[in-house]
Motif scaffolding. Sequence first.
Motif, PDB file in Angstrom:
ATOM      1  N   THR A 150      -9.764 -31.355  30.443  1.00 44.04           N
ATOM      2  CA  THR A 150      -8.799 -30.485  31.120  1.00 44.04           C
ATOM      3  C   THR A 150      -8.708 -29.121  30.450  1.00 44.04           C
ATOM      4  O   THR A 150      -8.569 -28.099  31.127  1.00 44.04           O
ATOM      5  CB  THR A 150      -7.412 -31.150  31.170  1.00 44.04           C
ATOM      6  OG1 THR A 150      -7.031 -31.571  29.851  1.00 44.04           O
ATOM      7  CG2 THR A 150      -7.427 -32.353  32.086  1.00 44.04           C
ATOM      8  N   ILE A 169      -9.832 -26.947  33.396  1.00 47.77           N
ATOM      9  CA  ILE A 169      -8.648 -26.415  34.069  1.00 47.77           C
ATOM     10  C   ILE A 169      -8.310 -25.022  33.566  1.00 47.77           C
ATOM     11  O   ILE A 169      -7.944 -24.132  34.338  1.00 47.77           O
ATOM     12  CB  ILE A 169      -7.437 -27.349  33.851  1.00 47.77           C
ATOM     13  CG1 ILE A 169      -7.752 -28.756  34.354  1.00 47.77           C
ATOM     14  CG2 ILE A 169      -6.210 -26.798  34.561  1.00 47.77           C
ATOM     15  CD1 ILE A 169      -8.050 -28.852  35.812  1.00 47.77           C
ATOM     16  N   ASN A 170      -8.456 -24.825  32.245  1.00 46.43           N
ATOM     17  CA  ASN A 170      -8.066 -23.537  31.664  1.00 46.43           C
ATOM     18  C   ASN A 170      -9.260 -22.663  31.296  1.00 46.43           C
ATOM     19  O   ASN A 170      -9.089 -21.589  30.727  1.00 46.43           O
ATOM     20  CB  ASN A 170      -7.211 -23.776  30.410  1.00 46.43           C
ATOM     21  CG  ASN A 170      -5.975 -24.594  30.706  1.00 46.43           C
ATOM     22  OD1 ASN A 170      -5.300 -24.365  31.698  1.00 46.43           O
ATOM     23  ND2 ASN A 170      -5.680 -25.578  29.865  1.00 46.43           N
ATOM     24  N   LYS A 177     -13.509 -21.278  32.253  1.00 46.88           N
ATOM     25  CA  LYS A 177     -14.137 -20.294  33.122  1.00 46.88           C
ATOM     26  C   LYS A 177     -14.097 -20.676  34.595  1.00 46.88           C
ATOM     27  O   LYS A 177     -14.283 -19.815  35.456  1.00 46.88           O
ATOM     28  CB  LYS A 177     -15.586 -20.077  32.685  1.00 46.88           C
ATOM     29  CG  LYS A 177     -16.481 -21.285  32.820  1.00 46.88           C
ATOM     30  CD  LYS A 177     -17.914 -21.003  32.382  1.00 46.88           C
ATOM     31  CE  LYS A 177     -18.690 -20.271  33.451  1.00 46.88           C
ATOM     32  NZ  LYS A 177     -20.134 -20.176  33.122  1.00 46.88           N
ATOM     33  N   TYR A 178     -13.839 -21.951  34.902  1.00 42.33           N
ATOM     34  CA  TYR A 178     -13.845 -22.375  36.304  1.00 42.33           C
ATOM     35  C   TYR A 178     -12.455 -22.466  36.919  1.00 42.33           C
ATOM     36  O   TYR A 178     -12.294 -22.972  38.024  1.00 42.33           O
ATOM     37  CB  TYR A 178     -14.552 -23.733  36.431  1.00 42.33           C
ATOM     38  CG  TYR A 178     -16.042 -23.635  36.199  1.00 42.33           C
ATOM     39  CD1 TYR A 178     -16.854 -22.932  37.077  1.00 42.33           C
ATOM     40  CD2 TYR A 178     -16.627 -24.227  35.080  1.00 42.33           C
ATOM     41  CE1 TYR A 178     -18.217 -22.821  36.861  1.00 42.33           C
ATOM     42  CE2 TYR A 178     -17.992 -24.126  34.862  1.00 42.33           C
ATOM     43  CZ  TYR A 178     -18.776 -23.426  35.754  1.00 42.33           C
ATOM     44  OH  TYR A 178     -20.134 -23.310  35.546  1.00 42.33           O
ATOM     45  N   ARG A 179     -11.453 -21.956  36.232  1.00 42.02           N
ATOM     46  CA  ARG A 179     -10.092 -22.065  36.767  1.00 42.02           C
ATOM     47  C   ARG A 179      -9.909 -21.297  38.074  1.00 42.02           C
ATOM     48  O   ARG A 179      -8.959 -21.553  38.818  1.00 42.02           O
ATOM     49  CB  ARG A 179      -9.070 -21.605  35.728  1.00 42.02           C
ATOM     50  CG  ARG A 179      -9.183 -20.161  35.291  1.00 42.02           C
ATOM     51  CD  ARG A 179      -8.140 -19.849  34.213  1.00 42.02           C
ATOM     52  NE  ARG A 179      -8.219 -18.473  33.750  1.00 42.02           N
ATOM     53  CZ  ARG A 179      -9.009 -18.056  32.768  1.00 42.02           C
ATOM     54  NH1 ARG A 179      -9.784 -18.924  32.142  1.00 42.02           N
ATOM     55  NH2 ARG A 179      -9.030 -16.786  32.414  1.00 42.02           N
ATOM     56  N   TRP A 183      -9.620 -23.278  41.676  1.00 44.34           N
ATOM     57  CA  TRP A 183      -8.457 -23.979  42.209  1.00 44.34           C
ATOM     58  C   TRP A 183      -7.186 -23.211  41.878  1.00 44.34           C
ATOM     59  O   TRP A 183      -7.143 -22.358  40.996  1.00 44.34           O
ATOM     60  CB  TRP A 183      -8.348 -25.395  41.648  1.00 44.34           C
ATOM     61  CG  TRP A 183      -8.765 -25.512  40.220  1.00 44.34           C
ATOM     62  CD1 TRP A 183      -8.081 -25.130  39.108  1.00 44.34           C
ATOM     63  CD2 TRP A 183     -10.036 -26.002  39.765  1.00 44.34           C
ATOM     64  NE1 TRP A 183      -8.823 -25.354  37.994  1.00 44.34           N
ATOM     65  CE2 TRP A 183     -10.026 -25.901  38.357  1.00 44.34           C
ATOM     66  CE3 TRP A 183     -11.156 -26.534  40.394  1.00 44.34           C
ATOM     67  CZ2 TRP A 183     -11.105 -26.292  37.578  1.00 44.34           C
ATOM     68  CZ3 TRP A 183     -12.222 -26.930  39.624  1.00 44.34           C
ATOM     69  CH2 TRP A 183     -12.183 -26.814  38.236  1.00 44.34           C
ATOM     70  N   GLU A 226      -4.036 -22.657  40.147  1.00 47.04           N
ATOM     71  CA  GLU A 226      -3.601 -23.135  38.833  1.00 47.04           C
ATOM     72  C   GLU A 226      -2.262 -23.852  38.905  1.00 47.04           C
ATOM     73  O   GLU A 226      -2.081 -24.917  38.299  1.00 47.04           O
ATOM     74  CB  GLU A 226      -3.510 -21.959  37.860  1.00 47.04           C
ATOM     75  CG  GLU A 226      -3.163 -22.372  36.443  1.00 47.04           C
ATOM     76  CD  GLU A 226      -3.169 -21.188  35.485  1.00 47.04           C
ATOM     77  OE1 GLU A 226      -2.798 -21.389  34.316  1.00 47.04           O
ATOM     78  OE2 GLU A 226      -3.553 -20.076  35.908  1.00 47.04           O
ATOM     79  N   MET A 229      -2.703 -27.262  40.566  1.00 47.92           N
ATOM     80  CA  MET A 229      -3.449 -28.183  39.727  1.00 47.92           C
ATOM     81  C   MET A 229      -2.600 -28.697  38.566  1.00 47.92           C
ATOM     82  O   MET A 229      -2.602 -29.893  38.252  1.00 47.92           O
ATOM     83  CB  MET A 229      -4.721 -27.512  39.195  1.00 47.92           C
ATOM     84  CG  MET A 229      -5.669 -28.468  38.486  1.00 47.92           C
ATOM     85  SD  MET A 229      -6.184 -29.859  39.522  1.00 47.92           S
ATOM     86  CE  MET A 229      -7.116 -28.984  40.792  1.00 47.92           C
ATOM     87  N   LYS A 230      -1.857 -27.815  37.919  1.00 42.35           N
ATOM     88  CA  LYS A 230      -1.002 -28.237  36.816  1.00 42.35           C
ATOM     89  C   LYS A 230       0.090 -29.181  37.296  1.00 42.35           C
ATOM     90  O   LYS A 230       0.447 -30.137  36.602  1.00 42.35           O
ATOM     91  CB  LYS A 230      -0.413 -27.024  36.114  1.00 42.35           C
ATOM     92  CG  LYS A 230      -1.437 -26.257  35.274  1.00 42.35           C
ATOM     93  CD  LYS A 230      -0.799 -25.133  34.485  1.00 42.35           C
ATOM     94  CE  LYS A 230      -1.838 -24.470  33.580  1.00 42.35           C
ATOM     95  NZ  LYS A 230      -1.259 -23.369  32.791  1.00 42.35           N
ATOM     96  N   LEU A 255     -13.066 -32.708  39.838  1.00 44.76           N
ATOM     97  CA  LEU A 255     -13.304 -31.361  39.327  1.00 44.76           C
ATOM     98  C   LEU A 255     -14.757 -31.174  38.910  1.00 44.76           C
ATOM     99  O   LEU A 255     -15.326 -30.089  39.058  1.00 44.76           O
ATOM    100  CB  LEU A 255     -12.358 -31.060  38.168  1.00 44.76           C
ATOM    101  CG  LEU A 255     -10.870 -31.084  38.529  1.00 44.76           C
ATOM    102  CD1 LEU A 255     -10.017 -30.654  37.349  1.00 44.76           C
ATOM    103  CD2 LEU A 255     -10.566 -30.200  39.734  1.00 44.76           C
TER     104      LEU A 255
END
Length: 302
Positions: free
Chosen positions: A162, A166-167, A169-171, A174, A176, A179-180, A199
Amino acid sequence: MDSEQPILILGFGRSGTTWMSDIISKSLGGLILFEPMHPEVLSFAKHACYSSGLNDEMNNQLSKHLKSCLGKEVDNRWLIRNHLSANLQEVNEKYVEMIWRESDIIGMKLIRGNFMIPWLYQNVSKRIIYLEREVKSVVASILKRPQFWMEFGFDFHYHKFTAEVINGKYRFLWNEKEMKSLLEGLEFEYEKITVMWALTSIVANYELGKLGIPVYSYEKLYKDPYKVTREILTNLSGRNVAIHPSYIFTPSMLTHKTSHDLRIEDSFFHEADVSVFWRERITNAQSTRIDYIMNRIGRAAV
């Protein structure tokens, strides 16, 4: 495509990458190395795991390591474990030495390299095979193997994943906030594996789509193994490759429980829908929850 470049087999864990390695290895006559980014052979595996972009020093070290593995400079028997007929500790050293000496290396599989597709494409090889399996089948297969995350433990894998995805280069792929919000509501391991799978699929399909590289389906390979195998081998070699049934239906010690109508009692597998791979492990409630998570991710994806 340069047929001299190594073959890279990518995909989420338990998606058939070892089985695909077996098929390609036997069909093209060379070794597909087993997970050279695993801590058994890579000293900084904990740092490189799920990375989408290492710093220059680490990139150089990883490039050197992978090329050393491909060049037989690293002869750790872990790298050929799917080509051995017994447990690593039980195999005679002379037998292992003979394999290293007599066999060519034609590629490697990297389930920990799915977020490094652009880097691998530029620095290692453009011959990439990505295999994707239906999410519930993957979740069920992992749940059947409690030692799957053994090297670092599931919590490490999930939090590293994650943090990187999630945080990282691919954030931008989606929303943010959405997702969070989804992640905060996850409690069980199967839910978190579902997110990790989803993901990974989003990132891989995004990068492979830009490169014009197809994503191959485990389910299609299972249903029509000759057709899919022939397509993959033609793309890799640029020629028609003869396919012996043992290349597909006599897998390695690591993939020995893939049924393909081999036994009368297993004949229903071939005609059944994909739920046959997960319905004995995943409850109806869990199945519904996985569907909910996948729908949430679909809405969160940009």
